[in-house]
Structures are given as C-alpha cells and as structure tokens.
Design a protein around this motif. Structure first.
Motif, mmCIF file in Angstrom:
data_model
loop_
_atom_site.group_PDB
_atom_site.id
_atom_site.type_symbol
_atom_site.label_atom_id
_atom_site.label_comp_id
_atom_site.label_asym_id
_atom_site.label_seq_id
_atom_site.Cartn_x
_atom_site.Cartn_y
_atom_site.Cartn_z
ATOM 1 N N ARG A 230 -5.332 -5.990 -1.161
ATOM 2 C CA ARG A 230 -5.566 -7.427 -0.969
ATOM 3 C C ARG A 230 -4.507 -8.282 -1.652
ATOM 4 N NH1 ARG A 230 -11.182 -5.864 -1.208
ATOM 5 N NH2 ARG A 230 -11.214 -6.163 -3.486
ATOM 6 N N GLU A 231 -3.769 -7.716 -2.581
ATOM 7 C CA GLU A 231 -2.701 -8.451 -3.257
ATOM 8 C C GLU A 231 -1.399 -8.459 -2.443
ATOM 9 O OE1 GLU A 231 -2.293 -6.856 -7.160
ATOM 10 O OE2 GLU A 231 -4.376 -7.288 -7.738
ATOM 11 N N VAL A 232 -1.372 -7.686 -1.357
ATOM 12 C CA VAL A 232 -0.209 -7.692 -0.468
ATOM 13 C C VAL A 232 -0.438 -8.750 0.601
ATOM 14 C CG1 VAL A 232 1.199 -6.319 1.115
ATOM 15 C CG2 VAL A 232 0.102 -5.214 -0.856
ATOM 16 N N PRO A 233 0.514 -9.648 0.810
ATOM 17 C CA PRO A 233 0.314 -10.706 1.807
ATOM 18 C C PRO A 233 0.032 -10.154 3.202
ATOM 19 C CG PRO A 233 2.224 -11.179 0.437
ATOM 20 C CD PRO A 233 1.804 -9.776 0.103
ATOM 21 N N ASP A 234 -0.989 -10.692 3.853
ATOM 22 C CA ASP A 234 -1.267 -10.305 5.228
ATOM 23 C C ASP A 234 -0.040 -10.587 6.089
ATOM 24 O OD1 ASP A 234 -3.775 -9.596 4.492
ATOM 25 O OD2 ASP A 234 -4.840 -11.087 5.699
ATOM 26 N N GLY A 235 0.153 -9.733 7.091
ATOM 27 C CA GLY A 235 1.278 -9.955 7.986
ATOM 28 C C GLY A 235 1.678 -8.683 8.698
ATOM 29 N N VAL A 236 2.699 -8.801 9.536
ATOM 30 C CA VAL A 236 3.251 -7.665 10.276
ATOM 31 C C VAL A 236 4.734 -7.575 9.922
ATOM 32 C CG1 VAL A 236 3.655 -6.642 12.536
ATOM 33 C CG2 VAL A 236 1.596 -8.012 12.144
ATOM 34 N N TYR A 237 5.157 -6.402 9.485
ATOM 35 C CA TYR A 237 6.520 -6.212 9.003
ATOM 36 C C TYR A 237 7.138 -5.012 9.733
ATOM 37 C CZ TYR A 237 4.218 -8.904 5.319
ATOM 38 O OH TYR A 237 3.478 -9.840 4.637
ATOM 39 N N HIS A 238 8.438 -5.099 10.017
ATOM 40 C CA HIS A 238 9.117 -4.060 10.791
ATOM 41 C C HIS A 238 10.361 -3.554 10.052
ATOM 42 C CE1 HIS A 238 6.882 -6.356 13.894
ATOM 43 N NE2 HIS A 238 6.733 -5.177 14.474
ATOM 44 N N TYR A 239 10.667 -2.277 10.284
ATOM 45 C CA TYR A 239 11.893 -1.710 9.711
ATOM 46 C C TYR A 239 12.305 -0.500 10.536
ATOM 47 C CZ TYR A 239 15.323 -0.242 6.218
ATOM 48 O OH TYR A 239 16.491 0.083 5.572
ATOM 49 N N ASP A 240 13.595 -0.393 10.815
ATOM 50 C CA ASP A 240 14.156 0.759 11.513
ATOM 51 C C ASP A 240 15.018 1.550 10.542
ATOM 52 O OD1 ASP A 240 12.948 -0.176 13.770
ATOM 53 O OD2 ASP A 240 14.794 -0.797 14.790
ATOM 54 N N LEU A 241 14.741 2.844 10.427
ATOM 55 C CA LEU A 241 15.503 3.712 9.521
ATOM 56 C C LEU A 241 16.329 4.701 10.347
ATOM 57 C CD1 LEU A 241 15.977 4.661 6.543
ATOM 58 C CD2 LEU A 241 14.190 6.352 6.959
ATOM 59 N N PRO A 242 17.662 4.622 10.284
ATOM 60 C CA PRO A 242 18.505 5.563 11.030
ATOM 61 C C PRO A 242 18.731 6.856 10.236
ATOM 62 C CG PRO A 242 19.883 3.909 9.984
ATOM 63 C CD PRO A 242 18.461 3.564 9.625
ATOM 64 N N LEU A 243 18.642 7.989 10.929
ATOM 65 C CA LEU A 243 18.898 9.294 10.321
ATOM 66 C C LEU A 243 19.924 10.041 11.161
ATOM 67 C CD1 LEU A 243 15.224 10.398 9.493
ATOM 68 C CD2 LEU A 243 16.863 9.276 7.977
ATOM 69 N N GLU A 255 6.234 -0.087 11.792
ATOM 70 C CA GLU A 255 5.551 -1.383 11.761
ATOM 71 C C GLU A 255 4.421 -1.305 10.755
ATOM 72 O OE1 GLU A 255 4.407 -3.998 15.328
ATOM 73 O OE2 GLU A 255 2.470 -3.112 14.729
ATOM 74 N N LEU A 256 4.414 -2.201 9.803
ATOM 75 C CA LEU A 256 3.381 -2.265 8.766
ATOM 76 C C LEU A 256 2.496 -3.478 9.031
ATOM 77 C CD1 LEU A 256 2.231 -1.483 5.893
ATOM 78 C CD2 LEU A 256 3.948 -3.041 4.964
ATOM 79 N N ARG A 257 1.201 -3.241 9.180
ATOM 80 C CA ARG A 257 0.247 -4.332 9.387
ATOM 81 C C ARG A 257 -0.719 -4.376 8.210
ATOM 82 N NH1 ARG A 257 0.281 -2.252 14.784
ATOM 83 N NH2 ARG A 257 -1.784 -1.319 14.561
ATOM 84 N N VAL A 258 -0.742 -5.521 7.555
ATOM 85 C CA VAL A 258 -1.640 -5.729 6.421
ATOM 86 C C VAL A 258 -2.713 -6.720 6.847
ATOM 87 C CG1 VAL A 258 -1.835 -6.369 3.989
ATOM 88 C CG2 VAL A 258 0.307 -5.390 4.857
ATOM 89 N N GLU A 259 -3.961 -6.278 6.788
ATOM 90 C CA GLU A 259 -5.090 -7.120 7.174
ATOM 91 C C GLU A 259 -6.189 -6.986 6.126
ATOM 92 O OE1 GLU A 259 -5.533 -7.046 11.828
ATOM 93 O OE2 GLU A 259 -5.078 -5.014 11.127
ATOM 94 N N GLY A 260 -6.258 -7.937 5.221
ATOM 95 C CA GLY A 260 -7.287 -7.899 4.190
ATOM 96 C C GLY A 260 -7.116 -6.713 3.270
ATOM 97 N N ASP A 261 -8.091 -5.791 3.287
ATOM 98 C CA ASP A 261 -8.033 -4.629 2.396
ATOM 99 C C ASP A 261 -7.695 -3.340 3.142
ATOM 100 O OD1 ASP A 261 -10.351 -4.122 3.791
ATOM 101 O OD2 ASP A 261 -11.697 -4.330 2.079
ATOM 102 N N GLN A 262 -7.048 -3.458 4.284
ATOM 103 C CA GLN A 262 -6.671 -2.280 5.064
ATOM 104 C C GLN A 262 -5.219 -2.405 5.504
ATOM 105 O OE1 GLN A 262 -8.930 0.142 5.394
ATOM 106 N NE2 GLN A 262 -7.694 1.572 6.595
ATOM 107 N N ILE A 263 -4.509 -1.273 5.484
ATOM 108 C CA ILE A 263 -3.113 -1.227 5.923
ATOM 109 C C ILE A 263 -2.976 -0.207 7.037
ATOM 110 C CG2 ILE A 263 -0.836 -0.353 5.263
ATOM 111 C CD1 ILE A 263 -0.992 -1.866 2.727
ATOM 112 N N THR A 264 -2.233 -0.581 8.070
ATOM 113 C CA THR A 264 -1.938 0.325 9.176
ATOM 114 C C THR A 264 -0.429 0.452 9.318
ATOM 115 O OG1 THR A 264 -3.945 -0.325 10.372
ATOM 116 C CG2 THR A 264 -2.220 0.782 11.636
#
Length: 535
Positions: A230-243, A255-264
């Motif tokens: 819950r201390e992480v701001p709600d939102g949708v964040y993206h990152y591409d990692l090249p290997l 894609e990181l989705r923070v919604e209340g007390d759950q992270i996907t």
C-alpha cells in the motif's frame, strides 16, 4: 503477565524455533552433499509446509530459484499422493521442470512428518546435482528429451525402504553416479533431520499440530506484505529488458500494476521461447519475479505462502518466460535470474531513488569437461575423462547510499566454488581469478566490479566449456538515476580469439579459457568528490 501477552511471546518463540528447525535441515544438506555446486556454492533450499502444501518457513541457506519454486512444487506432490495415503518413512521425489524448480538438474524431495501417528506437516528440500545424462549441463539441446532423465512424481523411499529400482535408472543415466546418489541420500537425510527436530519441538511445547502456528504465520506475513504494498503508489509501469539470447536477441517485456494491497506483474509480449535451453519455465520465472518485488517492497517480511500470495504473475505460454513442454530449459537461469532487473525497471518508476541499478544478473556456469567426443582420439590418448562445474560471478548494481558489491551473485545468492575443489577433481588449473577493476559502472555509488578467470589444462589435451551460458556480452547492466552502465562481459581464448556467449567451445591443448564477468550499473550521477574507486 496478561494471558494474551504470554500467548504472543510463546507464538513468537515457536516461530523462531521453526526457523531453526528448517535451518538445521538445510545445514544437514549443505554438510553432507556430495556435489560441489551444492556443498560449496549452496545451490539448495529447505523448508517446512502445512498439510495443504503451503510453505510456512524456509531456511536462510538457499537460493530464491529453489525456495520460491518449491513454494508451488509441494502442491503437485499432494495432488498425486494425498496426505492421508502417506505413511511414516515415505519420501517422494521428482525433477519435473514445470512442477519443480525449472530444470532436470534439481531434484525436489518431500517427506511427511508424523507425531503420535498423525501427519502434522511436510518437509521439502532440493539441490542441484552435477549430471542427469543427456547432453549434460548445456543449453545446446533442442528439447527436454535431450537434456537428461526426467523423473515424474514417485516414491524414493516407501515406509523406510529405498526405491533401488528408481535409483538404478537415475544412476545409469548420469556421468557422475557417486555424486548423484550421494546428493539424493543427503536430501533424504536433510528432510529426516527436519522431521526429527519438529517432533522434538512439538514435545517441548506440548502441542499436537501446527494448524494454529501456521495460521498465525501466514496471516501475519500476508498482512505485513499488504501494508508494504500500500506504500507503493498505485499505477501501471512498464519496462523492457534486452538480453543477448542464443540464436537471436531476447526482450523481456514487463508491466507492473499496483492496485491497493495487490501487485500484478505481466510478462506478456516477451520474446518467443528459444530453440535452445535458455528458457525459464513459469515456476522459475515466478520465483525470481516475486523475489525482485519482495527485495524492494517487503524485504523484512518472512518468505512464505502468506507473503508470496500477495503477488500475481501473468505470463504468455510459449514465450521464453513460460515455455511449454518439450521446450529445452537446462540453462533457465540465463533468463530467469535476469527477471529481478526487469521488475526493478518498473519499481524504479514507482519508487524513485529507492531501487538499485541493474546487476550482472545470471551467473556464468563454467561446466567444463574433457574433450572426448569433441576432439580426435589421437589428441586424447592417455588423458583423463572429467566433468566438473564451477561458477563465475559478476557485480551487483550500485544501491541507494552504497556501492554495488563486487563478484557477488545477485539475485541467485549462490557462492563461489573454491578453485582448489575443482582442481582436485580434474587436471584443470586456474591460472588467475581476481577482481576486474573498473568494470563497475560509474555513479555517485558505483556498480560492483566483475572478475576475470582464466582456466587451462595441466594435461597436453584440449577440453570443452560445455555450457557457455554467458549473457551481457552485448547488453550491459544499465545504471539507475543517472548512473553509467557496467562493463560488458567477455569470453575468449588465452591466445586471443573471442568466443560466443552460448554453445559448446573447444579449448585447444596448450591454450586457456578466459572469462571477464560484467559489472553492475552505477547509481546516481557520477560525482568526482563522492566517487569511490576502491575494489
């Protein structure tokens, strides 16, 4: 003292005691394992589970790839062997990559614990064995069938009697039968240690089950993790990692989705599965994704089914982070151990100045063998046959307030294998192994340095590096918050020719193998006054 305070203290003492039980379980495995990668590098894990297969506690000794995959593995055993069918003295085993720890080299062993004739819990442990047949520890296989012997969920011991028929099949398909049998016996012994110590705990605290303690552990851990999320701001964040990939470059899309007390975390859209064995099965991908999340968000919350359940993973079957059988997966660490950096790329957007820079990531496994089958018989006359493994480690990314650590495995946490151990097992010798200066990225807090290792053969014969699973030769560890990237890795012969990052390479007689491990990225804008240049 009030009764509720007394009960709280008693519960905490029992929780601490349970941690000591699984730590002794792990130490038993560490001290009795035959293979150097388990005994010296600590490539293992141990834990205790409730009767539903939920992980209650893990040992400090071990790796995230093992512990977090085992959090899901025990459930698969119970689907095939319900608790009510198990008896004292039973031991179950499997090395199924999709229902275990991600590749055939890790055997998961599960033992039920009984007290006064009643099942009270389960102990599970795993370790990396040196050889399971097939093409050996190499990413060059193109299907699971080429990678070695797959053991489905079976009895390894039944009411105290070893399944010698199963052991005979396993040992007939390995190049190192003594070490592999020894490691399997060590896994059994470690679980037995856990069972014995748990029974002693039950007697001491005069309890006849773990239900109440398990509920407290899981509920408390879940609540603490949800609070941290819950201390992480709600939102949708993206990152591409090249290997670097194998036959072609790879991109991990996150894609990181923070919604209340759950992270996907959603890895959909990542590159398709490789034709070669660098793919990371979903269970292994989930293990390192969740580790990356917990390392930043809730590092102090115990790792168990309660805390792990606060994170969801979405993946796309058929991609390199969720390959389907029979995709090859031996070197799944090449992709899987990079996933925390992919997660960090998202978290750094949500939590500025709190997330470390990228690291070297996946370890460079030095699986070296005699050149039998790869060189002319005349070149190998009167020379030794051998199959050994060592570990090369790069640098960790710079951190908020601290430089990155040099030659330290992150995120796997495995240790180095002393060169003396490898040299005692074969005619190879290490000409040099030292910190590679200036390989860490510059920054207010510099990235950790990698290391340079050179290996040669004492005999006048060629040898092979049979598992060149090197990455970050083309894609450096990125800096964070203005820090500079770490140095790229390199692999070449002592006489000069460069080697590809993947494949089987022949080191000619009289020549040597040289690897330069990548450095971690720097954190923060470089500042001459605050720049630290020490090793």
């Amino acid at each position: 003292m009030r009764q509720n305070a007394h009960d709280a203290i008693r519960t905490q003492v029992m929780w601490n005691r349970l941690i000591s039980v699984v730590e002794e379980q792990a130490q038993s495995l560490l001290r009795t394992a035959f293979g150097a990668v388990a005994r010296e590098a600590g490539d293992l894990s141990a834990g205790v589970y409730d009767l539903n297969g939920a992980m209650l506690a893990q040992a400090v000794t071990g790796t995230p790839g093992h512990v977090n995959t085992m959090a899901n593995a025990v459930v698969h055993f119970l689907e095939r062997y319900p608790v009510e069918t198990l008896k004292p003295g039973d031991v179950l085993v499997s090395n199924d990559p999709w229902m275990g720890t991600g590749h055939l080299f890790d055997f998961v062993v599960v033992t039920p614990a009984f007290y006064n004739g009643k099942a009270i819990g389960l102990f599970a442990s795993t370790c990396h064995v040196i050889d399971v047949g097939g093409v050996g520890f190499s990413a060059d296989a193109t299907s699971i069938y080429e990678e070695g012997t797959l053991v489905p969920h079976m009895y390894l011991r039944r009411e105290g009697q070893l399944n010698e028929d199963l052991l005979s099949v396993i040992l007939a398909n390995t190049r190192n039968p003594v070490e592999v049998r020894g490691d399997l016996m060590s896994l059994i012994s470690a679980n037995d240690t856990g069972v014995n110590r748990l029974v002693e705990m039950m007697e001491e605290f005069q309890i006849d089950g773990l239900d109440d303690l398990a509920a407290h552990i899981l509920e408390t851990s879940k609540a603490a993790t949800q609070k941290a999320i819950r201390e992480v701001p709600d939102g949708v964040y993206h990152y591409d990692l090249p290997l670097d990939g194998y036959e072609s470059p790879i991109t991990i899309k996150t894609e990181l989705r923070v919604e209340g007390d759950q992270i996907t975390i959603d890895l959909s859209g990542s590159s398709p599965a490789s034709n070669y064995g660098i793919n990371s099965p979903r269970t292994y991908s989930q293990a390192y994704v969740v580790f990356g999340l917990k390392a930043v968000i809730a590092p102090d919350v115990p790792n168990n089914a309660g805390s792990l359940g606060c994170f969801d993973l979405i993946s796309e079957p058929g991609t390199c982070v969720d390959p389907v059988s029979p995709s090859p997966v031996t070197a799944r660490h090449v992709i899987g151990q990079m996933l925390p950096d992919a997660v960090f790329g998202c978290l750094a957007q949500a939590l500025p100045n709190r997330v470390q820079a990228e690291s070297a990531g996946s370890i460079w496994v030095l699986a070296m063998a005699s050149a039998h089958g790869h060189a002319l018989p005349s070149e190998l006359k009167d020379t030794s046959r051998f199959n050994v493994m060592n570990v090369a480690i790069g640098g960790i990314g710079g951190r908020p307030g601290k430089d990155g650590l040099n030659a330290m495995a992150f995120p796997s946490g495995v240790g180095s294998i002393p060169v003396e151990i490898t040299e005692s097992q074969c005619p190879l010798w290490f000409k040099r192994k030292r910190i590679l200066r200036d390989s860490g990225g510059k920054g207010k807090y510099r990235g950790g340095h990698g290391q340079v290792i050179e290996v040669a053969n004492r005999e006048a014969a060629p040898f092979t590096i049979s598992a060149a699973t090197f990455d970050r030769l083309n894609n450096a560890a990125a800096g964070r918050e203005g820090g500079e990237p770490g140095a790229l890795g390199k692999a070449y012969l002592g006489t000069g020719p460069a080697l590809k990052g993947k494949g089987i390479h022949l080191v000619p007689a009289g020549d040597s193998l040289v690897v330069e491990l990548p450095g971690g990225g720097g954190f923060g804008h470089p500042d001459v006054k605050e720049q630290k240049n020490g090793d």
